[in-house]
Scaffold this motif. Structure first.
Motif, short mmCIF file in Angstrom:
data_model
loop_
_atom_site.label_atom_id
_atom_site.label_comp_id
_atom_site.label_asym_id
_atom_site.label_seq_id
_atom_site.Cartn_x
_atom_site.Cartn_y
_atom_site.Cartn_z
N SER A 160 10.72 -7.99 8.34
CA SER A 160 9.79 -7.91 7.22
C SER A 160 9.77 -6.52 6.60
O SER A 160 9.81 -6.36 5.38
CB SER A 160 8.38 -8.29 7.69
N ILE A 161 9.69 -5.50 7.45
CA ILE A 161 9.68 -4.13 6.95
C ILE A 161 10.96 -3.83 6.17
O ILE A 161 10.93 -3.24 5.08
CB ILE A 161 9.51 -3.13 8.11
N LYS A 162 12.09 -4.25 6.70
CA LYS A 162 13.37 -3.96 6.04
C LYS A 162 13.43 -4.59 4.65
O LYS A 162 13.79 -3.93 3.67
CB LYS A 162 14.53 -4.47 6.90
N SER A 163 13.08 -5.87 4.54
CA SER A 163 13.17 -6.55 3.25
C SER A 163 12.12 -6.04 2.27
O SER A 163 12.41 -5.83 1.08
CB SER A 163 13.04 -8.06 3.43
N LEU A 164 10.90 -5.82 2.74
CA LEU A 164 9.82 -5.40 1.86
C LEU A 164 10.03 -3.99 1.33
O LEU A 164 9.80 -3.71 0.14
CB LEU A 164 8.48 -5.50 2.59
N PHE A 165 10.48 -3.09 2.19
CA PHE A 165 10.67 -1.71 1.75
C PHE A 165 11.92 -1.58 0.89
O PHE A 165 11.96 -0.77 -0.05
CB PHE A 165 10.71 -0.77 2.95
N ALA A 166 12.94 -2.39 1.18
CA ALA A 166 14.13 -2.39 0.32
C ALA A 166 13.78 -2.88 -1.08
O ALA A 166 14.32 -2.38 -2.08
CB ALA A 166 15.21 -3.26 0.95
N LYS A 167 12.90 -3.83 -1.15
CA LYS A 167 12.45 -4.38 -2.43
C LYS A 167 11.89 -3.28 -3.33
O LYS A 167 12.08 -3.29 -4.56
CB LYS A 167 11.40 -5.46 -2.18
N HIS A 168 11.22 -2.32 -2.73
CA HIS A 168 10.62 -1.22 -3.49
C HIS A 168 11.52 0.01 -3.53
O HIS A 168 11.09 1.06 -4.01
CB HIS A 168 9.27 -0.84 -2.88
N GLU A 169 12.75 -0.11 -3.00
CA GLU A 169 13.66 1.04 -2.89
C GLU A 169 12.97 2.20 -2.17
O GLU A 169 13.04 3.36 -2.58
CB GLU A 169 14.16 1.47 -4.27
N TYR A 170 12.30 1.83 -1.10
CA TYR A 170 11.51 2.78 -0.30
C TYR A 170 12.32 3.13 0.94
O TYR A 170 12.85 2.24 1.61
CB TYR A 170 10.20 2.11 0.09
N PHE A 196 0.83 -1.20 0.00
CA PHE A 196 0.00 0.00 0.00
C PHE A 196 0.87 1.25 0.00
O PHE A 196 0.60 2.22 -0.73
CB PHE A 196 -0.93 -0.02 1.21
N ALA A 197 1.93 1.25 0.81
CA ALA A 197 2.83 2.40 0.87
C ALA A 197 3.46 2.68 -0.50
O ALA A 197 3.59 3.84 -0.92
CB ALA A 197 3.91 2.16 1.91
N GLN A 198 3.84 1.62 -1.19
CA GLN A 198 4.45 1.78 -2.51
C GLN A 198 3.44 2.35 -3.51
O GLN A 198 3.78 3.25 -4.31
CB GLN A 198 5.00 0.45 -3.01
N THR A 199 2.21 1.87 -3.46
CA THR A 199 1.17 2.39 -4.37
C THR A 199 0.94 3.87 -4.12
O THR A 199 0.85 4.67 -5.06
CB THR A 199 -0.14 1.61 -4.17
#
Length: 444
Positions: free
Chosen positions: A272-282, A228-231
């Motif tokens: 989870s937050i670290k890997s997921l947000f890194a995935k989106h370069e967030y 959702f944050a990425q969208t």
């Protein structure tokens, strides 16, 4: 009964908590009595803080005061470096009166009144967690009138159902709380907020339930929130600086409950937050959580005095105590389970199976069913463990019973932090209309 924290059986064969003999506490302060192990509360606070510090994330651990809100508890939270989550003007007032720093207070709730919003703005609290569209626009209007800008999180429902009791499961789509990610209302809320000048969007808040014994639900919630944050970032050009994944970390009430170490919950969330947000370069956000039960639940013990008994041959033996659903409504609400022992005869062997009945005029006022105890006698002190969360908070005056006192124990000292209610407390706010007052009898 499993002994938590500083609890132990002393040389006199009595339950001791924080270096204090519970039979002596009962004699001094009366029963029912809530006894809190202060050292254990502080240890739980530090476990959360230290676990987060080890991750390198910016964070806030906000104590969920709904679990147990008194001024002394607010002082402990402040001293241990925690923030504070409140859900009413009464909890906010308690925190402010205790001297808790307003900028570390977060205000939750699905139906905040205009008066509560004004109180929060006047106090200059740190954040309001917005729960619905009406609240969003009401907050903006009141903040405009006061020339203020309030930091906000949006409470979102990620569509995650925790494996817990239906009354305390909150992350699924069908809930009274928050904006749903799946149906688009969360996205629409962000869009509307961007047009408002008196709110400042920090990010989103998600809470999936309570008394959770695994990490999969938190990981899934983190995944939904990250997507959702990425969208939102791509389509609305806003980057969340805070992600709040709530609380709900379980504790051991009875044998068979298997909570994880608190650090394991923290590691799962941050990982989870670290890997997921890194995935989106967030950019990595600050992480907030809101533990309540896991800080105070197993630190609380309630002491009762045993009174009458009733034996139904071949069916059940009832042992009644001087409290019940007025000081612990959780068995009636959730069929909650507890352990207990005779505090004044803790080493005596168990001889009978009994059911602990409360004194309220309700058949359902049962605290514990099928409990193994020594042969009980009137005057014995029954100690029920793990009553620190949602017991005092939910206590009532049903049958006009007086709410119990609360003591904190530590290093052999017992401090009264809430006095026992008096009859004046119970009836003192009553008024009788003039037309109902007794009139002098006319004499012929």
């Amino acid at each position: 009964m499993y002994l938590h924290g500083t609890s132990k059986i002393n040389t006199a064969g009595r339950l001791e908590i924080g270096g204090c003999d519970t039979a002596e506490l009962a004699a001094k302060f009366g029963t029912p009595l809530y006894v809190f192990d202060e050292a254990l509360i502080r240890r739980r606070c530090r476990e959360f803080v230290e676990a987060f510090r080890a991750t390198g994330f910016q964070f806030q651990v906000a104590y969920a005061s709904k679990a147990f809100c008194v001024m002394a508890m607010c002082r402990i939270a402040e001293e241990e470096g925690l923030s504070l989550d409140v859900v009413s003007d009464g909890e906010l007032y308690t925190a402010l009166r205790a001297g808790f720093p307003a900028d570390r207070i977060h205000f939750h709730g699905n139906n905040k009144t205009p008066e509560e919003i004004e109180m929060a703005l006047d106090a200059k609290i740190g954040c309001i967690v917005v729960d619905n569209f009406m609240e969003l626009h009401l907050l903006n209007e009141i903040a405009k009138e006061k020339g203020a800008v309030m930091n906000i999180l949006f409470r979102v429902t990620p569509g995650v159902e925790a494996h817990t009791h239906e009354f305390i499961s909150t992350g699924q789509t069908d809930t009274k709380f928050g904006f749903d990610i799946g149906n688009g209302s969360a996205y629409q809320a962000i869009r509307e907020a961007l047009a408002l000048k008196h709110v400042n969007i920090l990010g989103v808040h998600s809470h999936i339930g309570s008394q959770i014994f695994e990490v999969d639900g938190f990981r899934l919630a983190a995944e939904r929130v990250a997507e959702f944050a990425q969208t939102v970032r791509q389509e609305l050009d806003i980057t969340f600086s805070v992600i709040n994944l709530g609380g709900g970390f379980g504790i051991r009430y009875v044998e068979g409950d298997s909570p994880l170490p608190l650090s394991q919950y923290v590691q799962a969330i941050t990982g989870s937050i670290k890997s997921l947000f890194a995935k989106h370069e967030y950019p990595l956000p600050e992480i907030w959580i809101e533990p309540g039960r896991s800080i105070v639940g197993d630190a609380g013990t309630t002491l009762y005095t045993v009174g009458s008994t009733k034996n139904i041959p071949g069916v059940r033996k009832y042992v009644s105590v001087d409290g019940g659903m007025t000081d612990n409504p959780r068995p009636a609400l959730y069929d909650a389970k507890y352990e207990a022992l005779l505090a004044n005869r803790a080493n005596d062997p168990n001889e009978e199976t009994v059911s602990i009945a409360g004194k309220c005029c309700e058949t359902g006022d049962m605290l514990i069913r099928d409990l193994e105890l020594p042969a009980t006698e009137a005057g014995d002190i029954l100690a029920v463990s793990c009553t620190g969360a949602y017991n005092y908070s939910m206590a009532s005056n049903y049958n006009r019973l007086r709410r119990p006192a609360v003591v904190f124990v530590r290093d052999g000292e017992a401090d009264l932090v809430v006095r026992r209610e008096t009859f004046e407390d119970v009836a003192g706010k009553d008024t009788v209309p003039e037309r109902m007052r007794k009139q002098p009898v006319a004499r012929s």
